[in-house]
Motif scaffolding. Structure first.
Motif, short mmCIF file in Angstrom:
data_model
loop_
_atom_site.label_atom_id
_atom_site.label_comp_id
_atom_site.label_asym_id
_atom_site.label_seq_id
_atom_site.Cartn_x
_atom_site.Cartn_y
_atom_site.Cartn_z
N ASP A 135 -26.39 -75.44 68.41
CA ASP A 135 -25.80 -76.72 67.97
C ASP A 135 -26.70 -77.41 66.95
O ASP A 135 -27.82 -77.82 67.28
N TYR A 138 -28.40 -80.67 67.79
CA TYR A 138 -29.64 -80.65 68.59
C TYR A 138 -30.81 -80.13 67.74
O TYR A 138 -31.88 -80.70 67.73
N ARG A 162 -23.25 -72.82 62.95
CA ARG A 162 -24.27 -72.83 64.01
C ARG A 162 -25.48 -71.96 63.68
O ARG A 162 -26.43 -71.89 64.45
#
Ligand SMILES: CC(C)(COP(=O)(O)OP(=O)(O)OC[C@H]1O[C@@H](n2cnc3c(N)ncnc32)[C@H](O)[C@@H]1OP(=O)(O)O)[C@@H](O)C(=O)NCCC(=O)NCCS
Length: 196
Positions: A135, A138, A162
């Motif tokens: 992700d 993050y 991603r």
């Protein structure tokens, strides 16, 4: 019931943890943690093609332990060849993953501590870049972005948005293009895949 009790205990326990090198004694706890956090299909990922029957990069398999020494987090990095650059030279890099933290301990900074320790150790060992599939929301906080890997592909299906990279040495991924290939040491006793 045991899981509920663990969660309650973890909530009230002081959030002390340590980052440590993984040892062979951690295998069962690590695999159980990954099954719980990553789901049953974790071995179907393209990253798994790179990890299968390989050992992690030297010194780059880390764990987080709680105050009783129980494993509550894991991160591992793997040697890869990340295509070739514009001079035609192979680009050595690391593939990070999985990173996982026990659900009962999420949000306490353990994932970040594992990431920072792993990146520091990777840089100390002279690695030039780290790649991962995860992700962006993050991983951007650690400096991972998609632009560095836009001409690279995973060895199988992956979500382009991603697929992220971080340079530990400036310009390391300049011009890198091609498919990621495992370049790490092979396991001496290969793990056989179970029939589907
Ligand atoms: C992702 C994971 C490793 C984070 O570990 P953690 O110890 O909870 O992380 P930290 O405490 O260091 O950071 C928590 C912060 O990250 C954020 N965060 C966690 N997962 C996130 C995600 N997928 N996307 C965006 N933000 C995320 C939290 O909201 C929190 O934000 P805040 O600091 O603004 O409050 C953990 O949630 C996990 O194991 N998830 C399941 C496995 C997984 O998805 N691994 C990553 C793919 S390889």
């Amino acid at each position: 019931m045991a899981a509920v009790l663990d969660t309650v205990r973890a909530f009230f326990a002081p959030s002390t943890f340590t980052i440590d090198m993984e040892t062979p004694a951690d295998v069962v706890a690590r695999e159980n943690l990954l099954d719980r956090t990553m789901g049953a299909d974790r071995r179907a990922k393209s990253s798994e093609k790179i990890r299968h029957n390989r050992v992690p990069a030297e010194g780059l398999a880390l764990v987080a332990r709680d105050s009783r020494g129980h494993l509550i987090g894991t991160v591992r990095l793997w040697n890869v060849q990340a295509g070739i650059n514009s001079n035609g030279d192979a680009v050595d890099a690391l593939l990070l993953g999985p990173l996982a933290v026990d659900c009962a301990h999420e949000g306490k900074g353990i994932g970040s501590a594992l990431m920072r320790a792993a990146l520091l150790e990777a840089k100390k060992r002279g690695h030039g870049a780290v790649l991962l599939v995860g992700d962006a929301a993050y991983y951007e906080r650690f400096g991972f972005f998609g632009d560095k890997v836009r001409h690279l592909v995973m060895p199988g299906p992956f979500a382009r948005e991603r697929f992220l990279g971080l340079e530990l040495a400036e310009g390391w991924l300049d011009g890198a293009a091609g498919m990621l290939v495992a370049s790490g040491r092979q396991l001496t006793m290969p793990i056989l895949r179970r029939a589907a």
